[in-house]
Design an enzyme around this catalytic site. Structure first.
Site, PDB file in Angstrom:
ATOM      1  N   LYS A  19      10.845  26.763 -11.275  1.00 58.51           N
ATOM      2  CA  LYS A  19      10.453  28.012 -10.589  1.00 58.51           C
ATOM      3  C   LYS A  19      11.670  28.912 -10.348  1.00 58.51           C
ATOM      4  O   LYS A  19      11.627  30.110 -10.589  1.00 58.51           O
ATOM      5  CB  LYS A  19       9.760  27.713  -9.238  1.00 58.51           C
ATOM      6  N   ARG A  93       3.077  27.282   0.156  1.00 60.90           N
ATOM      7  CA  ARG A  93       3.213  25.867  -0.148  1.00 60.90           C
ATOM      8  C   ARG A  93       2.175  25.015   0.572  1.00 60.90           C
ATOM      9  O   ARG A  93       2.143  23.797   0.397  1.00 60.90           O
ATOM     10  CB  ARG A  93       4.588  25.440   0.333  1.00 60.90           C
TER      11      ARG A  93
HETATM   12  P1  AP5 Z   1      14.750  24.746 -11.021  1.00 64.00           P
HETATM   13  O1  AP5 Z   1      14.508  26.083 -11.645  1.00 64.00           O
HETATM   14  O2  AP5 Z   1      15.867  24.620 -10.057  1.00 64.00           O
HETATM   15  O3  AP5 Z   1      13.391  24.173 -10.419  1.00 64.00           O
HETATM   16  P2  AP5 Z   1      12.586  24.586  -9.113  1.00 64.00           P
HETATM   17  O4  AP5 Z   1      11.133  24.497  -9.475  1.00 64.00           O
HETATM   18  O5  AP5 Z   1      13.083  25.872  -8.563  1.00 64.00           O
HETATM   19  O6  AP5 Z   1      12.991  23.353  -8.210  1.00 64.00           O
HETATM   20  P3  AP5 Z   1      13.371  23.272  -6.668  1.00 64.00           P
HETATM   21  O7  AP5 Z   1      13.792  21.842  -6.469  1.00 64.00           O
HETATM   22  O8  AP5 Z   1      14.331  24.315  -6.253  1.00 64.00           O
HETATM   23  O9  AP5 Z   1      11.980  23.531  -6.052  1.00 64.00           O
HETATM   24  P4  AP5 Z   1      11.468  23.004  -4.727  1.00 64.00           P
HETATM   25  O10 AP5 Z   1      10.153  23.638  -4.730  1.00 64.00           O
HETATM   26  O11 AP5 Z   1      11.442  21.559  -4.458  1.00 64.00           O
HETATM   27  O12 AP5 Z   1      12.612  23.405  -3.744  1.00 64.00           O
HETATM   28  P5  AP5 Z   1      12.800  24.671  -2.811  1.00 64.00           P
HETATM   29  O13 AP5 Z   1      14.170  25.122  -3.005  1.00 64.00           O
HETATM   30  O14 AP5 Z   1      11.669  25.625  -2.997  1.00 64.00           O
HETATM   31  O15 AP5 Z   1      14.930  23.706 -12.228  1.00 64.00           O
HETATM   32  C1  AP5 Z   1      15.298  22.370 -11.984  1.00 64.00           C
HETATM   33  C2  AP5 Z   1      16.369  21.960 -13.001  1.00 64.00           C
HETATM   34  O16 AP5 Z   1      15.797  21.985 -14.305  1.00 64.00           O
HETATM   35  C3  AP5 Z   1      17.575  22.914 -13.045  1.00 64.00           C
HETATM   36  O17 AP5 Z   1      18.753  22.170 -13.210  1.00 64.00           O
HETATM   37  C4  AP5 Z   1      17.310  23.782 -14.289  1.00 64.00           C
HETATM   38  O18 AP5 Z   1      18.493  24.212 -14.905  1.00 64.00           O
HETATM   39  C5  AP5 Z   1      16.517  22.841 -15.179  1.00 64.00           C
HETATM   40  N1  AP5 Z   1      15.536  23.540 -16.004  1.00 64.00           N
HETATM   41  C6  AP5 Z   1      14.731  24.564 -15.621  1.00 64.00           C
HETATM   42  N2  AP5 Z   1      13.932  24.946 -16.637  1.00 64.00           N
HETATM   43  C7  AP5 Z   1      14.225  24.126 -17.688  1.00 64.00           C
HETATM   44  C8  AP5 Z   1      13.726  24.008 -19.026  1.00 64.00           C
HETATM   45  N3  AP5 Z   1      12.734  24.812 -19.455  1.00 64.00           N
HETATM   46  N4  AP5 Z   1      14.252  23.059 -19.807  1.00 64.00           N
HETATM   47  C9  AP5 Z   1      15.229  22.219 -19.359  1.00 64.00           C
HETATM   48  N5  AP5 Z   1      15.757  22.285 -18.110  1.00 64.00           N
HETATM   49  C10 AP5 Z   1      15.251  23.229 -17.279  1.00 64.00           C
HETATM   50  O19 AP5 Z   1      12.601  24.020  -1.373  1.00 64.00           O
HETATM   51  C11 AP5 Z   1      13.540  23.125  -0.805  1.00 64.00           C
HETATM   52  C12 AP5 Z   1      13.067  22.730   0.585  1.00 64.00           C
HETATM   53  O20 AP5 Z   1      12.973  23.895   1.421  1.00 64.00           O
HETATM   54  C13 AP5 Z   1      11.664  22.106   0.646  1.00 64.00           C
HETATM   55  O21 AP5 Z   1      11.686  20.709   0.376  1.00 64.00           O
HETATM   56  C14 AP5 Z   1      11.270  22.420   2.096  1.00 64.00           C
HETATM   57  O22 AP5 Z   1      11.889  21.547   3.010  1.00 64.00           O
HETATM   58  C15 AP5 Z   1      11.844  23.813   2.306  1.00 64.00           C
HETATM   59  N6  AP5 Z   1      10.889  24.874   1.953  1.00 64.00           N
HETATM   60  C16 AP5 Z   1      11.036  25.800   0.963  1.00 64.00           C
HETATM   61  N7  AP5 Z   1       9.972  26.610   0.919  1.00 64.00           N
HETATM   62  C17 AP5 Z   1       9.135  26.182   1.904  1.00 64.00           C
HETATM   63  C18 AP5 Z   1       7.839  26.632   2.319  1.00 64.00           C
HETATM   64  N8  AP5 Z   1       7.195  27.656   1.736  1.00 64.00           N
HETATM   65  N9  AP5 Z   1       7.270  25.951   3.345  1.00 64.00           N
HETATM   66  C19 AP5 Z   1       7.896  24.929   3.959  1.00 64.00           C
HETATM   67  N10 AP5 Z   1       9.099  24.462   3.599  1.00 64.00           N
HETATM   68  C20 AP5 Z   1       9.723  25.092   2.570  1.00 64.00           C
END
Ligand code: AP5
Length: 190
Positions: A19, A93
């Site tokens: 994402k 979420r």
């Molecule tokens: P990446 O693009 O980083 O993936 P992502 O889907 O953004 O993963 P996140 O771990 O950031 O998502 P998340 O939803 O768990 O965390 P968030 O930060 O929102 O890609 C992952 C890897 O793959 C990278 O290394 C990339 O280079 C690689 N990659 C990408 N595309 C590729 C491809 N096509 N081929 C090969 N490799 C590829 O949330 C973190 C925390 O914040 C949550 O756990 C929670 O505690 C809190 N939080 C955030 N939002 C909320 C909410 N709305 N409500 C409550 N708590 C929240």
């Protein structure tokens, strides 16, 4: 620009599905604001703000931050960002977040244009998160928390798939291809 003319899209999908990677590229291509709640929260944590102190241990454990804190952040950005559109990453979420989002958009005479579900199997998700942990060292990318984040996703976020399917605004993009292929799949929808 009036809010009713702005575009609102959501990127939905499990942790590590891509994402954030796609959100940044879509921002470059379209000029929409990429709003990642994870990035916003991590900035609060590293800035040592009151909110950051409140949410740090929650993020590190892989649980979700309380809905009302997230809803306040998003509401503020929708009301103040002077952009032609938004691409939300990591929000909504939970069902309560999705309902609050709907009400917020209604208040602004706006609507959600589409939800893009990025899909990928768990094995590849864990591989990508592991690789990211080696490169970026995100604390919530250790293997125990990774699994917890996936469980939380399945329990609390996956119900949004039916929620948006029922509204006929959900489109799915296979996230197993290259970054460029996935981006093209998304741009075809926007
Ligand atoms: P990446 O693009 O980083 O993936 P992502 O889907 O953004 O993963 P996140 O771990 O950031 O998502 P998340 O939803 O768990 O965390 P968030 O930060 O929102 O890609 C992952 C890897 O793959 C990278 O290394 C990339 O280079 C690689 N990659 C990408 N595309 C590729 C491809 N096509 N081929 C090969 N490799 C590829 O949330 C973190 C925390 O914040 C949550 O756990 C929670 O505690 C809190 N939080 C955030 N939002 C909320 C909410 N709305 N409500 C409550 N708590 C929240």
């Amino acid at each position: 620009m009036n809010n009713e003319d702005k575009k609102f899209y959501v990127l939905l999908g499990a942790p590590g599905v891509g994402k954030g990677t796609q959100g940044k590229l879509i921002q470059e291509k379209t000029g929409y604001s990429h709003l990642s709640t994870g990035d916003l929260l991590r900035a609060e944590v590293s800035g040592g703000t009151e909110l950051g102190l409140k949410v740090k241990s929650i993020i590190d454990s892989g649980e979700l931050v309380p809905d009302h804190l997230i809803i306040d952040i998003i509401k503020h950005r929708i009301e103040t960002d002077k952009v032609k559109g938004f691409i939300f990453d990591g929000f909504p979420r939970t069902i309560p977040q999705a309902e609050a989002f709907e009400a917020m958009l209604k208040d602004e005479q706006a609507h959600l244009d589409g939800v893009i579900l990025l899909s990928l199997d768990d094995e590849e998700i864990l591989r990508r998160l592991e690789k990211r942990r080696e490169i970026e060292g995100r604390k919530d990318d250790n293997s125990e928390v990774q699994r917890q984040r996936l469980n939380v996703y399945k329990e609390q976020t996956e119900p949004l798939i039916s929620f948006y399917k029922n509204k006929n605004i959900l489109k799915e993009v296979d996230s197993s291809g290259s970054v460029e292929e996935v981006l093209q799949g998304i741009l075809n929808i926007l």
